[in-house]
Scaffold this active site. Structure first.
Site, PDB file in Angstrom:
ATOM      1  N   GLY A  54       0.816  -1.207   0.000  1.00  0.00           N
ATOM      2  CA  GLY A  54       0.000   0.000   0.000  1.00  0.00           C
ATOM      3  C   GLY A  54       0.849   1.255   0.000  1.00  0.00           C
ATOM      4  CB  SER A  55       0.163   4.710  -1.017  1.00  0.00           C
ATOM      5  OG  SER A  55       0.253   4.365  -2.385  1.00  0.00           O
ATOM      6  N   GLY A  56       1.458   5.160   1.648  1.00  0.00           N
ATOM      7  CA  GLY A  56       1.479   5.626   3.025  1.00  0.00           C
ATOM      8  C   GLY A  56       2.714   5.216   3.788  1.00  0.00           C
ATOM      9  CG  HIS A  57       3.732   1.706   4.177  1.00  0.00           C
ATOM     10  ND1 HIS A  57       3.300   1.834   5.477  1.00  0.00           N
ATOM     11  CD2 HIS A  57       2.863   0.855   3.571  1.00  0.00           C
ATOM     12  CE1 HIS A  57       2.220   1.084   5.653  1.00  0.00           C
ATOM     13  NE2 HIS A  57       1.933   0.480   4.514  1.00  0.00           N
ATOM     14  CG  ASP A 110       0.320  -6.357   0.308  1.00  0.00           C
ATOM     15  OD1 ASP A 110       0.812  -5.484  -0.403  1.00  0.00           O
ATOM     16  OD2 ASP A 110      -0.279  -6.113   1.374  1.00  0.00           O
ATOM     17  CG  HIS A 219      -0.945  -1.473   7.284  1.00  0.00           C
ATOM     18  ND1 HIS A 219      -0.383  -2.721   7.256  1.00  0.00           N
ATOM     19  CD2 HIS A 219      -0.676  -0.894   6.091  1.00  0.00           C
ATOM     20  CE1 HIS A 219       0.207  -2.908   6.078  1.00  0.00           C
ATOM     21  NE2 HIS A 219       0.052  -1.817   5.366  1.00  0.00           N
TER      22      HIS A 219
END
Length: 331
Positions: A54-57, A110, A219
């Site tokens: 995911g994005s955000g990392h 994932d 997360h």
């Protein structure tokens, strides 16, 4: 919530467009698949290495695309796995005569996306293999995960297989190297605050003013336990104990030590954490051969840090020391 945001639904595409605009000579952006790829990829003389998650990392993983690192990254939305068709189309676009290696952090979404994307790509003639990363020692007997999560230690896997691919290693050799690095890498994270996803607009979970989440996921998943905050040295001692005893790492080992910020912690504090970890490792007879202090795999604006160790040998250390280029230069 105060953030530099336009439409929350455009948060990821606008970030990716910005990365591409800032690196016009080396990166290419394919909006249809949230895809950031090397401008010179695919290359017939090397295996293509792809990561998603995911994005955000950030900087994981789109900012780790470059020579000696990833060939492409196709993230999903914030904290969401990429859709299966992103993986499928990316594997086709990055198809090389030497094959495609898909790096997957160990989360249910994932794994499903990459398994299906790989199967569809193979039906179109792409030779692809999956390497799963699961360095998080916080997960013990969990009923809400598919096993240990892939967290900041994924950068050691990326760096090692990226270097080996650049040197001409074939797909089977990259699988061997990647699994070898994953097997000697362990991580644990601690949250001081929650993070605020743009689309939610409020903290993902609540922590009291005097509480920390020991073993938090990237997360915001629950950790081993919620604890009262202590002095930095005491927190680091507990983090290091959990990591060192897991493999275990022993006196005489040579390691890479990474202190990774989770997005909202000043780098000065990360060096305070590093100082204590380095001291304690020395007391155990463990030598720090390579040091990494920065943000590598964040959780948006979460205050906190993770501690990662990788046991070094000549092969792994040589690959970690190999030249690399990406949108940021912290590797």
């Amino acid at each position: 919530m105060k953030k530099f945001i336009n439409d929350p639904k455009r948060y990821v595409p606008e970030m990716l467009e910005g990365i591409a605009l800032a690196n016009p000579d080396t990166l290419r952006y394919v909006p249809d698949y949230n895809l950031i790829m090397r401008a010179d990829a695919p290359r017939a003389d090397k295996v293509s290495i792809i990561q998603g998650s995911g994005s955000g990392h950030e900087p994981a993983h789109v900012m780790a695309v470059g020579k000696g690192m990833l060939d492409a990254a196709c993230p999903g939305d914030v904290f969401a796995a990429p859709p299966m068709d992103y993986v499928y189309e990316t594997a086709k676009l990055l198809n090389s005569p030497k094959g495609v290696l898909l790096l997957v952090n160990n989360y249910t979404g994932d794994r499903m996306a990459f398994d299906m994307g790989k199967e569809m790509a193979e039906a179109d003639g792409v030779r692809a293999e999956i390497l799963t990363i699961n360095d998080d020692v916080a997960v013990q007997d969990s009923t809400y995960t598919v096993g240990r999560r892939g967290v900041a230690g994924n950068f050691f896997v990326i760096k090692a297989v990226g270097a080996a691919s650049e040197q001409g290693a074939d797909l089977d050799e990259l699988l061997r190297i990647g699994n070898k690095v994953n097997d000697v890498t362990r991580t644990l994270g601690v949250a001081l605050t929650a993070c605020t996803p743009p689309a939610k607009g409020s903290p993902l979970f609540e922590l009291g003013a005097d509480e920390i989440e020991f073993g938090v996921g990237i997360h915001g998943e629950p950790g081993r336990e919620r604890r009262k905050i202590k002095e930095a040295d005491a927190i680091v001692d507990d983090m290091l104990e959990a990591v060192v005893t897991d493999l275990p790492y022993n006196s005489g080992d040579r390691v890479a030590l990474m202190i990774n910020g989770l997005g909202g912690t000043p780098v000065s504090e990360l060096y305070i954490v590093y100082r204590r970890a380095h001291q304690r490792l020395a007391e155990r007879g463990i030598t720090v051969g390579r040091s990494y202090v920065n943000e590598y795999c964040t959780s948006l604006d979460m205050a906190g840090a993770s501690l990662t160790l990788t046991r070094l040998d000549d092969e792994i250390e040589g690959l970690l020391a190999a030249p690399a280029e990406s949108a940021i230069h912290i590797f």
